[in-house]
Design an enzyme around this catalytic site. Structure first.
Site, short mmCIF file in Angstrom:
data_model
loop_
_atom_site.label_atom_id
_atom_site.label_comp_id
_atom_site.label_asym_id
_atom_site.label_seq_id
_atom_site.Cartn_x
_atom_site.Cartn_y
_atom_site.Cartn_z
N GLU A 44 49.42 15.26 26.78
CA GLU A 44 48.57 14.14 27.16
C GLU A 44 49.44 13.26 28.06
O GLU A 44 50.41 12.64 27.59
CB GLU A 44 48.11 13.35 25.93
N ASP B 150 39.13 20.58 32.14
CA ASP B 150 39.83 19.35 31.79
C ASP B 150 41.32 19.61 31.98
O ASP B 150 41.75 20.78 32.06
CB ASP B 150 39.50 19.00 30.33
N ASP C 97 44.46 17.30 30.50
CA ASP C 97 45.33 17.01 29.36
C ASP C 97 44.91 17.80 28.12
O ASP C 97 43.74 17.78 27.72
CB ASP C 97 45.30 15.51 29.04
N ASN D 69 35.71 13.23 25.28
CA ASN D 69 35.46 12.83 26.66
C ASN D 69 34.87 13.97 27.49
O ASN D 69 34.40 13.76 28.60
CB ASN D 69 36.76 12.33 27.31
N LYS E 131 32.66 12.91 34.31
CA LYS E 131 33.04 14.33 34.32
C LYS E 131 31.81 15.20 34.54
O LYS E 131 31.83 16.14 35.34
CB LYS E 131 33.73 14.70 33.00
N SER F 42 39.76 15.04 35.24
CA SER F 42 40.70 14.53 34.26
C SER F 42 40.54 13.04 33.98
O SER F 42 40.34 12.25 34.91
CB SER F 42 42.14 14.80 34.74
N GLY F 43 40.67 12.69 32.73
CA GLY F 43 40.76 11.29 32.35
C GLY F 43 42.19 10.79 32.53
O GLY F 43 42.49 9.63 32.27
N ASP G 223 38.71 19.80 25.62
CA ASP G 223 39.21 19.75 24.25
C ASP G 223 38.80 18.52 23.45
O ASP G 223 38.99 18.49 22.23
CB ASP G 223 40.75 19.83 24.26
#
Length: 207
Positions: free
Chosen positions: A17, A8, A10, A167, A141, A96-97, A164
């Site tokens: 973030e 991931d 962020d 998500n 993801k 990544s979101g 973390d």
């Protein structure tokens, strides 16, 4: 055997973030941060939360993205982790979101060519408040991890996912080893390993 390590971004690969940094430029930090916290804790659906947060960024100049790119910082040990894994022949990928427009240069520096992230719609030099294409949520993801497995021929048992927040739950559960890195309780509950020291070199001790 070669491993696939999917990270991931962020609050994992980087300390920040990204959407919160953009929100600061738009003057909507409190509103966006509140939604981010709820999403990462698993209290609200990520896709819905992303659309709500991005809508608050409408009108922000693309120059703000340049400033955000310059302000993000790699998590301690991130560069060493990536270079060590790459040197031993492992596949390092990122999902990544967050947003491609911000993280692409960083990934180029780290020599990470496999990545997937959201994309901000930009019209006449400003953010429209919308996201382009499919939203990278928790299912997306996990799907990306499976795509890399399928294209590489490496078994899912030889994969490691690191994240973390809520998500990241699906990819953490899908991977051979799922690592919760300085994570929210919702992710810690489902992870195979938990790292609480904010240094990504700790991952090498686990895998």
């Amino acid at each position: 055997m070669t491993q696939i390590i999917l990270l991931d971004v962020d609050s994992t690969l980087i300390n920040e973030e990204v959407i919160d940094l953009i929100a600061a430029k738009a003057g909507v930090s409190k509103e966006v941060s509140r939604i981010t916290s709820s999403a990462m804790a698993g209290e609200i659906n990520f896709s819905e939360s992303l659309l709500r947060r991005v809508s608050l960024l409408a009108g922000v100049s693309v120059t703000a993205l340049d400033e955000v790119r310059e302000s993000i910082t790699l998590t301690n040990g991130a560069a060493e982790l990536v270079s060590t894994l790459q040197a031993r022949g492992d596949i390092v990928a990122v999902v990544s979101g967050g947003f491609t427009e911000v993280i692409s240069p960083l990934l180029t520096t780290l020599k990470i060519s496999r990545f997937r992230a959201n994309s901000l719609e930009i019209i006449e030099g400003k953010l429209s408040g919308k996201v382009q294409g499919k939203i990278i949520d928790r299912r997306a993801k996990a799907d990306f991890l499976k795509e890399i497995v399928a294209s590489s021929g490496i078994p899912i048992s030889n994969t490691v996912a690191i994240g973390d927040g809520a998500n990241d739950i699906d990819m953490i559960q899908s991977a051979g080893i799922g690592i919760a890195f300085c994570a929210k309780p919702a992710l810690i509950e489902v992870a195979d390993r938990v790292i609480s020291t904010r240094d990504l070199r700790e991952v090498l001790k686990v895998i």
